[in-house]
Scaffold this motif. Structure first.
Motif, PDB file in Angstrom:
ATOM      1  N   LEU A   1       0.819  -1.227   0.000  1.00  0.00           N
ATOM      2  CA  LEU A   1       0.000   0.000   0.000  1.00  0.00           C
ATOM      3  C   LEU A   1       0.847   1.270   0.000  1.00  0.00           C
ATOM      4  CD1 LEU A   1      -3.001  -0.776   2.380  1.00  0.00           C
ATOM      5  CD2 LEU A   1      -3.066  -0.339  -0.067  1.00  0.00           C
ATOM      6  N   GLY A   2       1.988   1.246   0.663  1.00  0.00           N
ATOM      7  CA  GLY A   2       2.839   2.442   0.725  1.00  0.00           C
ATOM      8  C   GLY A   2       3.595   2.675  -0.561  1.00  0.00           C
ATOM      9  N   VAL A   3       3.981   1.599  -1.256  1.00  0.00           N
ATOM     10  CA  VAL A   3       4.804   1.722  -2.456  1.00  0.00           C
ATOM     11  C   VAL A   3       3.933   1.822  -3.711  1.00  0.00           C
ATOM     12  CG1 VAL A   3       6.618   0.607  -3.819  1.00  0.00           C
ATOM     13  CG2 VAL A   3       6.615   0.389  -1.335  1.00  0.00           C
ATOM     14  N   ARG A   4       3.023   0.894  -3.871  1.00  0.00           N
ATOM     15  CA  ARG A   4       2.135   0.856  -5.033  1.00  0.00           C
ATOM     16  C   ARG A   4       0.698   0.696  -4.530  1.00  0.00           C
ATOM     17  NH1 ARG A   4       5.543  -3.264  -8.829  1.00  0.00           N
ATOM     18  NH2 ARG A   4       7.291  -1.856  -9.190  1.00  0.00           N
ATOM     19  N   PRO A   5       0.044   1.766  -4.261  1.00  0.00           N
ATOM     20  CA  PRO A   5      -1.284   1.705  -3.627  1.00  0.00           C
ATOM     21  C   PRO A   5      -2.346   0.960  -4.436  1.00  0.00           C
ATOM     22  CG  PRO A   5      -0.467   3.968  -3.691  1.00  0.00           C
ATOM     23  CD  PRO A   5       0.510   3.123  -4.423  1.00  0.00           C
ATOM     24  N   GLN A   6      -2.319   1.070  -5.749  1.00  0.00           N
ATOM     25  CA  GLN A   6      -3.344   0.408  -6.553  1.00  0.00           C
ATOM     26  C   GLN A   6      -3.174  -1.113  -6.496  1.00  0.00           C
ATOM     27  OE1 GLN A   6      -2.956   2.227 -10.395  1.00  0.00           O
ATOM     28  NE2 GLN A   6      -4.393   3.889  -9.891  1.00  0.00           N
ATOM     29  N   ILE A   7      -1.948  -1.576  -6.648  1.00  0.00           N
ATOM     30  CA  ILE A   7      -1.696  -3.024  -6.583  1.00  0.00           C
ATOM     31  C   ILE A   7      -1.966  -3.536  -5.164  1.00  0.00           C
ATOM     32  CG2 ILE A   7       0.068  -4.808  -6.781  1.00  0.00           C
ATOM     33  CD1 ILE A   7       1.355  -3.141  -8.998  1.00  0.00           C
ATOM     34  N   GLY A   8      -1.543  -2.782  -4.173  1.00  0.00           N
ATOM     35  CA  GLY A   8      -1.757  -3.179  -2.786  1.00  0.00           C
ATOM     36  C   GLY A   8      -3.228  -3.315  -2.447  1.00  0.00           C
ATOM     37  N   GLU A   9      -4.024  -2.340  -2.906  1.00  0.00           N
ATOM     38  CA  GLU A   9      -5.456  -2.398  -2.630  1.00  0.00           C
ATOM     39  C   GLU A   9      -6.104  -3.592  -3.318  1.00  0.00           C
ATOM     40  OE1 GLU A   9      -9.420   0.438  -3.021  1.00  0.00           O
ATOM     41  OE2 GLU A   9      -7.466   1.239  -3.592  1.00  0.00           O
ATOM     42  N   ALA A  10      -5.704  -3.854  -4.567  1.00  0.00           N
ATOM     43  CA  ALA A  10      -6.241  -5.011  -5.294  1.00  0.00           C
ATOM     44  C   ALA A  10      -5.881  -6.316  -4.580  1.00  0.00           C
ATOM     45  CB  ALA A  10      -5.720  -5.016  -6.725  1.00  0.00           C
TER      46      ALA A  10
END
Length: 127
Positions: A78-87
């Motif tokens: 979530l901190g580095v790549r929020p879109q991928i983390g959320e998915a």
């Protein structure tokens, strides 16, 4: 005096043979044999049910572990790549819930056995 001792020994040996040498009535032996056979059947049913449930429980644990691992990875991203983390959070949560549902299904298989076994025992006691 010797006659009294001999008579006492004779009386005690006769009395002990009549009390200790008695066999239980055949009806109680038959009921004991039937109870042992019922217990053996119950144990075999439990073992069969456990082996069936074991596979389902292992699968559920594996899927839930993978799902929650994906959720943790998504949280880290979530901190580095929020879109991928959320998915990954949503996908991992869904997979984890699916694995938990499989686990619940495995435990329900055990409960079904307990209920059918209980019903069978109450029916046999009524006869």
């Amino acid at each position: 005096m010797n006659k009294v001792i001999a008579l006492a020994i004779l009386f005690l040996s006769f009395f002990s043979n009549s009390i200790l040498g008695q066999e239980p009535p055949p009806q109680s032996l038959d009921s004991l044999k039937m109870e042992i056979l019922n217990l053996q059947t119950d144990v075999q049913s439990i073992q069969l049910n456990m082996s069936k449930s074991k596979k389902t429980l292992k699968r559920g644990i594996f899927i839930a572990t993978i799902g929650y691992t994906i959720t943790i990875i998504g949280g880290q991203l979530l901190g580095v790549r929020p879109q991928i983390g959320e998915a990954l959070l949503y996908a991992g949560g869904a997979v984890g819930i699916g694995g938990t549902a499989i686990l619940v299904n495995g435990f329900n298989k055990m409960d079904q056995f307990d209920q059918s076994n209980l019903n069978r025992k109450t029916m046999s006691k009524k006869k």
